[in-house]
Design a protein around this motif. Structure first.
Motif, PDB file in Angstrom:
ATOM      1  N   LEU A  75      61.037  25.647 -53.598  1.00  0.00           N
ATOM      2  CA  LEU A  75      60.084  24.799 -52.889  1.00  0.00           C
ATOM      3  C   LEU A  75      59.924  25.363 -51.469  1.00  0.00           C
ATOM      4  O   LEU A  75      60.653  24.953 -50.561  1.00  0.00           O
ATOM      5  CB  LEU A  75      60.576  23.347 -52.850  1.00  0.00           C
ATOM      6  CG  LEU A  75      59.556  22.252 -52.527  1.00  0.00           C
ATOM      7  CD1 LEU A  75      60.055  20.883 -52.961  1.00  0.00           C
ATOM      8  CD2 LEU A  75      59.239  22.203 -51.029  1.00  0.00           C
ATOM      9  N   HIS A  80      59.126  25.934 -47.724  1.00  0.00           N
ATOM     10  CA  HIS A  80      58.876  24.941 -46.683  1.00  0.00           C
ATOM     11  C   HIS A  80      59.058  25.572 -45.304  1.00  0.00           C
ATOM     12  O   HIS A  80      59.749  26.581 -45.146  1.00  0.00           O
ATOM     13  CB  HIS A  80      59.797  23.731 -46.832  1.00  0.00           C
ATOM     14  CG  HIS A  80      61.249  24.079 -46.898  1.00  0.00           C
ATOM     15  ND1 HIS A  80      61.879  24.443 -48.074  1.00  0.00           N
ATOM     16  CD2 HIS A  80      62.201  24.140 -45.928  1.00  0.00           C
ATOM     17  CE1 HIS A  80      63.151  24.706 -47.830  1.00  0.00           C
ATOM     18  NE2 HIS A  80      63.379  24.538 -46.532  1.00  0.00           N
ATOM     19  N   VAL A 111      58.375  16.138 -48.173  1.00  0.00           N
ATOM     20  CA  VAL A 111      59.204  15.847 -49.340  1.00  0.00           C
ATOM     21  C   VAL A 111      60.490  15.220 -48.821  1.00  0.00           C
ATOM     22  O   VAL A 111      61.230  15.852 -48.046  1.00  0.00           O
ATOM     23  CB  VAL A 111      59.516  17.122 -50.151  1.00  0.00           C
ATOM     24  CG1 VAL A 111      60.489  16.794 -51.281  1.00  0.00           C
ATOM     25  CG2 VAL A 111      58.238  17.723 -50.704  1.00  0.00           C
ATOM     26  N   PRO A 139      56.621  21.110 -46.704  1.00  0.00           N
ATOM     27  CA  PRO A 139      56.163  22.169 -47.615  1.00  0.00           C
ATOM     28  C   PRO A 139      55.128  23.073 -46.958  1.00  0.00           C
ATOM     29  O   PRO A 139      54.347  22.635 -46.100  1.00  0.00           O
ATOM     30  CB  PRO A 139      55.549  21.391 -48.782  1.00  0.00           C
ATOM     31  CG  PRO A 139      56.106  20.007 -48.665  1.00  0.00           C
ATOM     32  CD  PRO A 139      56.309  19.763 -47.209  1.00  0.00           C
ATOM     33  N   PRO A 158      54.126  20.200 -54.230  1.00  0.00           N
ATOM     34  CA  PRO A 158      55.034  20.882 -55.165  1.00  0.00           C
ATOM     35  C   PRO A 158      54.932  20.284 -56.563  1.00  0.00           C
ATOM     36  O   PRO A 158      54.630  19.091 -56.727  1.00  0.00           O
ATOM     37  CB  PRO A 158      56.417  20.631 -54.557  1.00  0.00           C
ATOM     38  CG  PRO A 158      56.154  20.229 -53.137  1.00  0.00           C
ATOM     39  CD  PRO A 158      54.839  19.531 -53.144  1.00  0.00           C
ATOM     40  N   ASP A 159      55.197  21.118 -57.571  1.00  0.00           N
ATOM     41  CA  ASP A 159      55.142  20.597 -58.938  1.00  0.00           C
ATOM     42  C   ASP A 159      56.392  19.792 -59.244  1.00  0.00           C
ATOM     43  O   ASP A 159      57.397  19.851 -58.530  1.00  0.00           O
ATOM     44  CB  ASP A 159      54.954  21.733 -59.947  1.00  0.00           C
ATOM     45  CG  ASP A 159      56.063  22.779 -59.863  1.00  0.00           C
ATOM     46  OD1 ASP A 159      57.243  22.383 -59.742  1.00  0.00           O
ATOM     47  OD2 ASP A 159      55.761  23.983 -59.910  1.00  0.00           O
ATOM     48  N   ALA A 165      59.817  21.710 -59.492  1.00  0.00           N
ATOM     49  CA  ALA A 165      60.415  22.070 -58.206  1.00  0.00           C
ATOM     50  C   ALA A 165      61.028  20.849 -57.534  1.00  0.00           C
ATOM     51  O   ALA A 165      62.130  20.918 -56.978  1.00  0.00           O
ATOM     52  CB  ALA A 165      59.364  22.698 -57.300  1.00  0.00           C
ATOM     53  N   LEU A 166      60.329  19.728 -57.601  1.00  0.00           N
ATOM     54  CA  LEU A 166      60.851  18.499 -56.997  1.00  0.00           C
ATOM     55  C   LEU A 166      62.141  18.069 -57.678  1.00  0.00           C
ATOM     56  O   LEU A 166      63.095  17.625 -57.025  1.00  0.00           O
ATOM     57  CB  LEU A 166      59.805  17.387 -57.082  1.00  0.00           C
ATOM     58  CG  LEU A 166      58.538  17.582 -56.246  1.00  0.00           C
ATOM     59  CD1 LEU A 166      57.525  16.472 -56.542  1.00  0.00           C
ATOM     60  CD2 LEU A 166      58.865  17.602 -54.759  1.00  0.00           C
ATOM     61  N   VAL A 171      65.134  20.473 -56.477  1.00  0.00           N
ATOM     62  CA  VAL A 171      65.651  20.235 -55.124  1.00  0.00           C
ATOM     63  C   VAL A 171      66.312  18.861 -55.029  1.00  0.00           C
ATOM     64  O   VAL A 171      67.283  18.685 -54.269  1.00  0.00           O
ATOM     65  CB  VAL A 171      64.539  20.364 -54.061  1.00  0.00           C
ATOM     66  CG1 VAL A 171      64.016  21.786 -54.007  1.00  0.00           C
ATOM     67  CG2 VAL A 171      63.400  19.383 -54.295  1.00  0.00           C
TER      68      VAL A 171
END
Length: 422
Positions: free
Chosen positions: A37, A39, A98, A116, A121-122, A125-126, A129
């Motif tokens: 992700l 950022h 996020v 980000p 983010p998809d 990815a979420l 993390v």
């Protein structure tokens, strides 16, 4: 092949984060999370660190403006165990963020906000993390319940300093009462003028007393010149109606002082000035000077009783947790000069020697390892179970940052560990 689909890669990244020291935790997490992700910046707030509850990493244009109020609002939006995508203010601007929150069984939990670099983010990815943050925060919370000696000492020092700053409320109250007595005893004022001066002083003191408690709760900063102006205002009623000449010389510097330093500096200056007056001084000069990375608070007087020109224990307790020290020059017939030197930066406790990280039992086990003893032999010597010795060996290897018993033995011999029971 996607690296995050490789279990060995995932485990190596988790190991990398869990091996981080306290100050490395956020940078390491940010670097690991950036692979999945991307950022620009990260900001974290934790309830388990009394020294630095807010930490930032990344773009200084964002991190330099992050406030505790912003992070508190974001913490209220987070859902433990999940990654929440929100539009909120961070670093003074409204951004897409996020927010990752945790609520471990042990500890008070923590929140981290990522900024980000691209589109939303998809979900994959979420999810990654969020799980990484769960693992890291649980480990951090557990370590916080059993901190290493240097971390404990530093946290206790910072907590003490903040508690001392809050008790400035009492110092302000004492100064107000002393000033009122000075007004009422003054032979320069008539009854009407004394009553008016006392009324104005009482009103101003009430305003100050009502606001100082809230102000002391924030660990912010203020310009050195403004901090000194506040001191001047606090001492003015006492100085104005006193027969003693009191000169106040400010730092003439706009650099910011950490709030702990500013509060403590005012308390120390007030205490030294009042002590000089009690010793019978007829002239007192108090000054602040920013000298490199330290604030020098100097109070010079002409009091005859130089034997009593010793900083009070209460004042020493104020400056010691912040890394401060005293310089005293007292000459009979000339008076005394007392200087408090206070570092402006947070004082990190020096790294301990490797063996200092071990407790007494671990040192005994290491001594056995250094003599080539096996776990069973060490257990027999120390009247422990073999399982307990294995546990101590794992802790020793981790604390010494080595991977084998042989490396631990070599390190023990190099550092001249005395063979316990040899």
């Amino acid at each position: 092949m996607d690296e995050w689909s490789d279990p060995l890669y995932v485990l190596s990244q988790v190991e990398y984060m869990l091996a981080a020291r306290r100050h490395e935790l956020l940078p390491r997490f940010s670097a690991t999370a950036a692979a999945v992700l991307p950022h620009r910046a990260a900001a974290m707030e934790t309830g388990d660190c009394s020294r630095l509850p807010i930490k930032v990493d990344g773009d200084p244009a964002i991190t330099g403006a992050v406030t505790s109020a912003e992070l508190r609002r974001l913490a209220a939006l987070g859902v433990p165990g999940e990654a929440a995508v929100v539009e909120e203010t961070l670093g003074g601007e409204r951004r897409k963020l996020v927010v990752l929150s945790s609520a471990p069984v042990i500890g008070k939990g923590a929140m981290i906000a990522l900024v980000p670099t691209g589109d939303a983010p998809d979900d994959r990815a979420l999810g990654i993390v969020a799980k990484l943050w769960d693992i890291v925060s649980v480990n951090a919370a557990q370590r916080a319940t059993d901190p290493e000696p240097e971390i404990l000492a530093s946290n206790l020092a910072a907590a003490t300093a903040r508690a001392r700053a809050i008790t400035d409320l009492g110092q302000t109250h004492a100064t107000a009462l002393a000033s009122l007595l000075s007004v009422l005893r003054s032979r320069r004022l008539g009854d009407a003028a004394a009553r008016q001066a006392a009324t104005d002083l009482a009103a101003a003191s009430l305003v100050e007393l009502r606001s100082i408690a809230d102000r002391d709760q924030e660990l912010s900063a203020e310009p050195a010149s403004e901090a000194f102006d506040t001191l001047v205002a606090q001492l003015d009623p006492l100085v104005r109606h006193n027969d003693v000449t009191v000169d106040l010389a400010g730092p003439g510097d706009e650099r910011s002082l950490p709030q702990d330093i500013a509060h403590t500096a005012r308390t120390v200056t007030r205490g030294l000035v009042l002590a000089a007056l009690e010793r019978g001084s007829t002239r007192v000069r108090a000054s602040w000077q920013l000298d490199g990375q330290a604030l020098r608070i100097t109070v010079r007087d002409d009091g005859p009783d130089v034997a009593r020109a010793v900083p009070a224990a209460g004042l020493t307790e104020r400056i010691t947790p912040l890394g401060g020290r005293w310089e005293v020059d007292a000459v009979p017939g000339w008076g005394a000069t007392i200087t408090a030197v206070m570092p402006l930066e947070v004082q990190e406790t020096p790294e301990l020697r490797p063996l200092d990280r071990l407790n007494p039992r671990e040192l005994e086990v290491l001594a056995g390892i250094a003599r080539g003893k096996r776990n069973r032999q060490i257990a027999e010597e120390l009247l422990l179970t073999e399982h307990t010795v294995k546990f101590h060996v794992r802790k020793i290897l981790g604390k010494l940052e080595v991977t084998s018993r042989g490396e631990a033995a070599v390190l023990a011999r190099e550092l001249r560990l005395e063979s316990v029971g040899a």
